[in-house]
Design a protein around this motif. Structure first.
Motif, PDB file in Angstrom:
ATOM      1  N   ARG A 112       0.786   4.398   5.035  1.00 58.76           N
ATOM      2  CA  ARG A 112      -0.186   4.922   4.066  1.00 58.76           C
ATOM      3  C   ARG A 112       0.093   4.479   2.639  1.00 58.76           C
ATOM      4  NH1 ARG A 112      -4.530   6.675   7.031  1.00 58.76           N
ATOM      5  NH2 ARG A 112      -3.768   7.748   8.891  1.00 58.76           N
ATOM      6  N   ASP A 171      -6.090  12.643  -2.243  1.00 59.37           N
ATOM      7  CA  ASP A 171      -6.957  11.508  -1.910  1.00 59.37           C
ATOM      8  C   ASP A 171      -6.930  11.282  -0.395  1.00 59.37           C
ATOM      9  OD1 ASP A 171      -4.830   9.504  -1.183  1.00 59.37           O
ATOM     10  OD2 ASP A 171      -4.277   9.787  -3.273  1.00 59.37           O
ATOM     11  N   GLU A 172      -7.794  10.393   0.071  1.00 58.25           N
ATOM     12  CA  GLU A 172      -7.963  10.216   1.512  1.00 58.25           C
ATOM     13  C   GLU A 172      -6.668   9.855   2.228  1.00 58.25           C
ATOM     14  OE1 GLU A 172     -11.048   7.363   2.094  1.00 58.25           O
ATOM     15  OE2 GLU A 172     -12.663   8.862   1.953  1.00 58.25           O
ATOM     16  N   GLN A 173      -5.918   8.924   1.662  1.00 56.19           N
ATOM     17  CA  GLN A 173      -4.702   8.471   2.333  1.00 56.19           C
ATOM     18  C   GLN A 173      -3.618   9.545   2.295  1.00 56.19           C
ATOM     19  OE1 GLN A 173      -4.364   5.871   4.264  1.00 56.19           O
ATOM     20  NE2 GLN A 173      -6.462   5.242   3.841  1.00 56.19           N
ATOM     21  N   THR A 174      -3.568  10.325   1.240  1.00 57.52           N
ATOM     22  CA  THR A 174      -2.568  11.391   1.165  1.00 57.52           C
ATOM     23  C   THR A 174      -2.882  12.492   2.165  1.00 57.52           C
ATOM     24  OG1 THR A 174      -2.207  10.917  -1.181  1.00 57.52           O
ATOM     25  CG2 THR A 174      -1.430  13.046  -0.362  1.00 57.52           C
ATOM     26  N   LEU A 228      -8.187   8.810   9.104  1.00 57.61           N
ATOM     27  CA  LEU A 228      -8.618   7.472   8.718  1.00 57.61           C
ATOM     28  C   LEU A 228      -7.511   6.468   8.985  1.00 57.61           C
ATOM     29  CD1 LEU A 228     -10.247   8.253   5.263  1.00 57.61           C
ATOM     30  CD2 LEU A 228     -11.452   7.675   7.378  1.00 57.61           C
ATOM     31  N   PRO A 230      -4.894   3.506   8.125  1.00 60.09           N
ATOM     32  CA  PRO A 230      -4.200   3.164   6.871  1.00 60.09           C
ATOM     33  C   PRO A 230      -4.949   2.069   6.129  1.00 60.09           C
ATOM     34  CG  PRO A 230      -2.644   3.313   8.694  1.00 60.09           C
ATOM     35  CD  PRO A 230      -4.022   3.353   9.295  1.00 60.09           C
ATOM     36  N   PRO A 231      -4.686   1.904   4.836  1.00 62.41           N
ATOM     37  CA  PRO A 231      -5.382   0.871   4.056  1.00 62.41           C
ATOM     38  C   PRO A 231      -5.055  -0.521   4.560  1.00 62.41           C
ATOM     39  CG  PRO A 231      -3.538   1.782   2.815  1.00 62.41           C
ATOM     40  CD  PRO A 231      -3.691   2.644   4.033  1.00 62.41           C
ATOM     41  N   ASP A 232      -5.975  -1.463   4.260  1.00 59.29           N
ATOM     42  CA  ASP A 232      -5.764  -2.844   4.705  1.00 59.29           C
ATOM     43  C   ASP A 232      -4.501  -3.446   4.130  1.00 59.29           C
ATOM     44  OD1 ASP A 232      -8.059  -2.727   6.171  1.00 59.29           O
ATOM     45  OD2 ASP A 232      -9.315  -3.680   4.660  1.00 59.29           O
ATOM     46  N   SER A 233      -4.062  -2.937   2.984  1.00 58.92           N
ATOM     47  CA  SER A 233      -2.867  -3.486   2.346  1.00 58.92           C
ATOM     48  C   SER A 233      -1.592  -3.081   3.066  1.00 58.92           C
ATOM     49  CB  SER A 233      -2.782  -3.020   0.888  1.00 58.92           C
ATOM     50  OG  SER A 233      -2.747  -1.594   0.829  1.00 58.92           O
ATOM     51  N   SER A 234      -1.682  -2.135   3.995  1.00 61.12           N
ATOM     52  CA  SER A 234      -0.495  -1.707   4.720  1.00 61.12           C
ATOM     53  C   SER A 234       0.054  -2.857   5.546  1.00 61.12           C
ATOM     54  CB  SER A 234      -0.822  -0.532   5.647  1.00 61.12           C
ATOM     55  OG  SER A 234       0.197  -0.341   6.599  1.00 61.12           O
ATOM     56  N   ARG A 241      -4.027  -6.329  12.633  1.00 62.58           N
ATOM     57  CA  ARG A 241      -5.435  -6.711  12.576  1.00 62.58           C
ATOM     58  C   ARG A 241      -5.666  -8.206  12.625  1.00 62.58           C
ATOM     59  NH1 ARG A 241      -8.252  -2.696   8.118  1.00 62.58           N
ATOM     60  NH2 ARG A 241      -8.219  -0.811   9.394  1.00 62.58           N
TER      61      ARG A 241
END
Length: 318
Positions: A112, A171-174, A228, A230-234, A241
């Motif tokens: 995350r 926030d969403e990720q938290t 959700l 994790p972000p693409d930057s993970s 992916r």
């Protein structure tokens, strides 16, 4: 007969009074399974004492509260994850918390936020009290050092995550991170109560290793929800992916043994270096064998026009 009966009742009354006095003076005992679990954990070396995890003297009372072999814990994961305050816990809880950090908390934080958790903000470990701090309630697992209340976490960059704020308003990720932690906790502990489970756990996650009846059932509230991605930057997501190439896509690991199609396209598509089109597949075919020299028979005449693939001559000139 009446005198004898009266005498017998007096004797029984005296015996009962004596037994009652003995029971009043006798200290209540903790359930045997608790001490057995502590001893088994130590025998299996599930916890190794260190500068962060130290054996402490027995906590004996009040009443049946306490621990036979308590640990004073200031950090887990070899010192990588500290506590905001020293926690008094039994052996099984120390071992399970360490595994929970490795299996649940750190992978979720890395996915995350791209960093690790470095501190657990505890809101309570050992305390001789009733459930939910209610008078007259059944004793809490905190009374045996078999529980921990987690109010939040601190990340490596100093960012603080709190249950009271971020469970619903982060926030969403938290929020997804805390949900991931909740879901993973239910796989490690027999009781997990997070915000939404009841009014008493609005600001922390309670985890313990209580023995819930003979069936060994578990309690996990609220029901874990899907989160959700994790972000693409993970780095974990970026690795996972990498889509498989389509059949017509060019790849660097072509195993067909054939040149790629782009090698045979014209200058408008494949030739980008200004040298024009490249040769087609026929350029890669092996050259034809050189013609055989004419042979002569035994009397010096030439033998011509022999079919190289047949033993029958199509024409002779002698």
């Amino acid at each position: 007969m009446v005198r004898r009966a009266h005498h017998s009742l007096l004797v029984l009354a005296l015996v009962a009074a004596t037994l009652s006095a003995c029971s009043i003076g006798q200290k209540p005992q903790r359930p045997a399974w608790r001490t057995q679990a502590e001893n088994a954990c130590l025998a299996e070396r599930r916890v190794n004492p260190s500068e962060f995890i130290a054996l402490a003297p027995e906590v004996d009372g009040p009443g049946i509260c306490g621990l036979t072999r308590p640990f004073k814990v200031t950090a887990l994961q070899g010192g990588a994850v500290s506590f905001n305050a020293t926690a008094t816990l039994d052996c099984s809880m120390v071992a399970e918390l360490d595994a929970w950090l490795a299996d649940t908390v750190q992978p979720a934080a890395q996915a995350r936020f791209g960093q690790q958790v470095v501190q657990i903000n505890s809101m309570g470990s050992y305390a001789c009290r009733g459930m939910n701090n209610q008078r007259g309630a059944q004793l809490s697992e905190h009374s045996f050092g078999n529980a921990l209340d987690i109010g939040g976490f601190v990340l490596a960059d100093g960012r603080e995550i709190t249950l009271v704020r971020d469970w619903r308003h982060g926030d969403e990720q938290t929020r997804a991170f805390l949900m991931d932690v909740h879901r993973g906790s239910c796989g490690h502990f027999s009781t997990v109560l997070s915000p939404g489970s009841n009014a008493f756990h609005y600001n922390h996650i309670h985890v313990d290793l209580a023995l819930h009846g003979r069936s060994g059932r578990s309690i996990c509230k609220p029901e874990p929800q899907e989160t959700l991605p994790p972000p693409d930057s993970s780095p974990l997501i970026a690795q996972g992916r990498r889509a498989a190439p389509a059949p017509d896509d060019e790849t660097d690991n072509d195993t067909t043994g054939k040149p790629p199609l782009a090698a045979f396209e014209g200058p408008g598509v494949g030739a980008r270096d200004g040298f024009g089109a490249v040769a087609g597949p026929e350029a890669y075919a092996p050259p034809p064998p050189p013609p055989l020299p004419p042979r002569r028979d035994g009397i010096g005449q030439l033998i011509e026009d022999m079919d190289q693939t047949s033993s029958i001559g199509r024409g002779r000139r002698l």
